[in-house]
Design an enzyme around this catalytic site. Structure first.
Site, PDB file in Angstrom:
ATOM      1  N   GLU A  48       0.834  -1.213   0.000  1.00 14.71           N
ATOM      2  CA  GLU A  48       0.000   0.000   0.000  1.00 14.71           C
ATOM      3  C   GLU A  48       0.864   1.257   0.000  1.00 14.71           C
ATOM      4  OE1 GLU A  48      -3.188   0.193  -0.492  1.00 14.71           O
ATOM      5  OE2 GLU A  48      -3.633  -1.940  -0.334  1.00 14.71           O
ATOM      6  N   ASN A  52       1.047   3.987  -3.087  1.00  9.63           N
ATOM      7  CA  ASN A  52       0.793   5.416  -2.880  1.00  9.63           C
ATOM      8  C   ASN A  52       1.889   6.271  -3.513  1.00  9.63           C
ATOM      9  OD1 ASN A  52      -1.622   5.102  -1.559  1.00  9.63           O
ATOM     10  ND2 ASN A  52      -0.843   5.624   0.459  1.00  9.63           N
ATOM     11  N   ARG A 106      -9.648   4.274  -7.491  1.00  9.19           N
ATOM     12  CA  ARG A 106      -8.857   4.093  -6.274  1.00  9.19           C
ATOM     13  C   ARG A 106      -9.833   3.980  -5.105  1.00  9.19           C
ATOM     14  NH1 ARG A 106      -4.552   2.544  -8.643  1.00  9.19           N
ATOM     15  NH2 ARG A 106      -3.741   2.308  -6.569  1.00  9.19           N
TER      16      ARG A 106
END
Length: 147
Positions: A48, A52, A106
């Protein structure tokens, strides 16, 4: 004095490197003899954080992402650093379901997953200068090995 160990990985902000980051941090953590669940948690949180950087910090540019890992006693610390766009409002960005890229489908759950799978999550960011995501996880009571 507790045993410590450190590792640094620097890589391009390309989607194909997300798996490398996951596996490298998981391999580093194995010296603490984590459970399969702990390894899965670490891999998900790292994934994650890297995603990002790729999607939000650098968008379509290829720049560097740095991962610093430290083991101190039974605790793994992972810091993911980019020098991208930075985050205007960290508190808002950390809200579940918040995304700046809804057109890309997203989910806005990246920080929520990092927080759920790790014991501590800290985000430091400055617009135009980049972001550091720092996560910690205490690993169970298996035997520790340093060589």
């Amino acid at each position: 004095m507790e045993n410590t160990n450190e590792m640094t990985l620097e890589m391009d902000s390309r989607s194909c490197n997300e798996g490398l980051a996951r596996i490298t941090v998981a391999a580093f953590a194995t010296q603490l003899n984590p459970t399969l669940e702990e390894v899965a948690d670490i891999k998900t949180a790292v994934s994650e954080a890297i995603t990002n950087c790729i999607v939000h910090a650098y968008e379509k540019e290829t720049e560097k992402i740095r991962i610093d890992c430290t083991i101190c006693g039974r605790e793994l610390t992972v810091a993911v650093t980019d020098h991208g766009r930075g985050i205007e409002n960290v508190e808002k960005a950390m809200e579940p379901m918040f995304t700046t890229k809804p057109e890309q489908d997203r989910s806005g759950m990246g920080f929520a997953f990092m927080e759920a799978f790790m014991d501590m999550l800290e985000v430091e960011s400055e617009p135009g200068k980049g972001t550091v995501v720092r996560m910690k996880k205490k690993i169970g009571t298996g035997s520790q090995v340093f060589e």
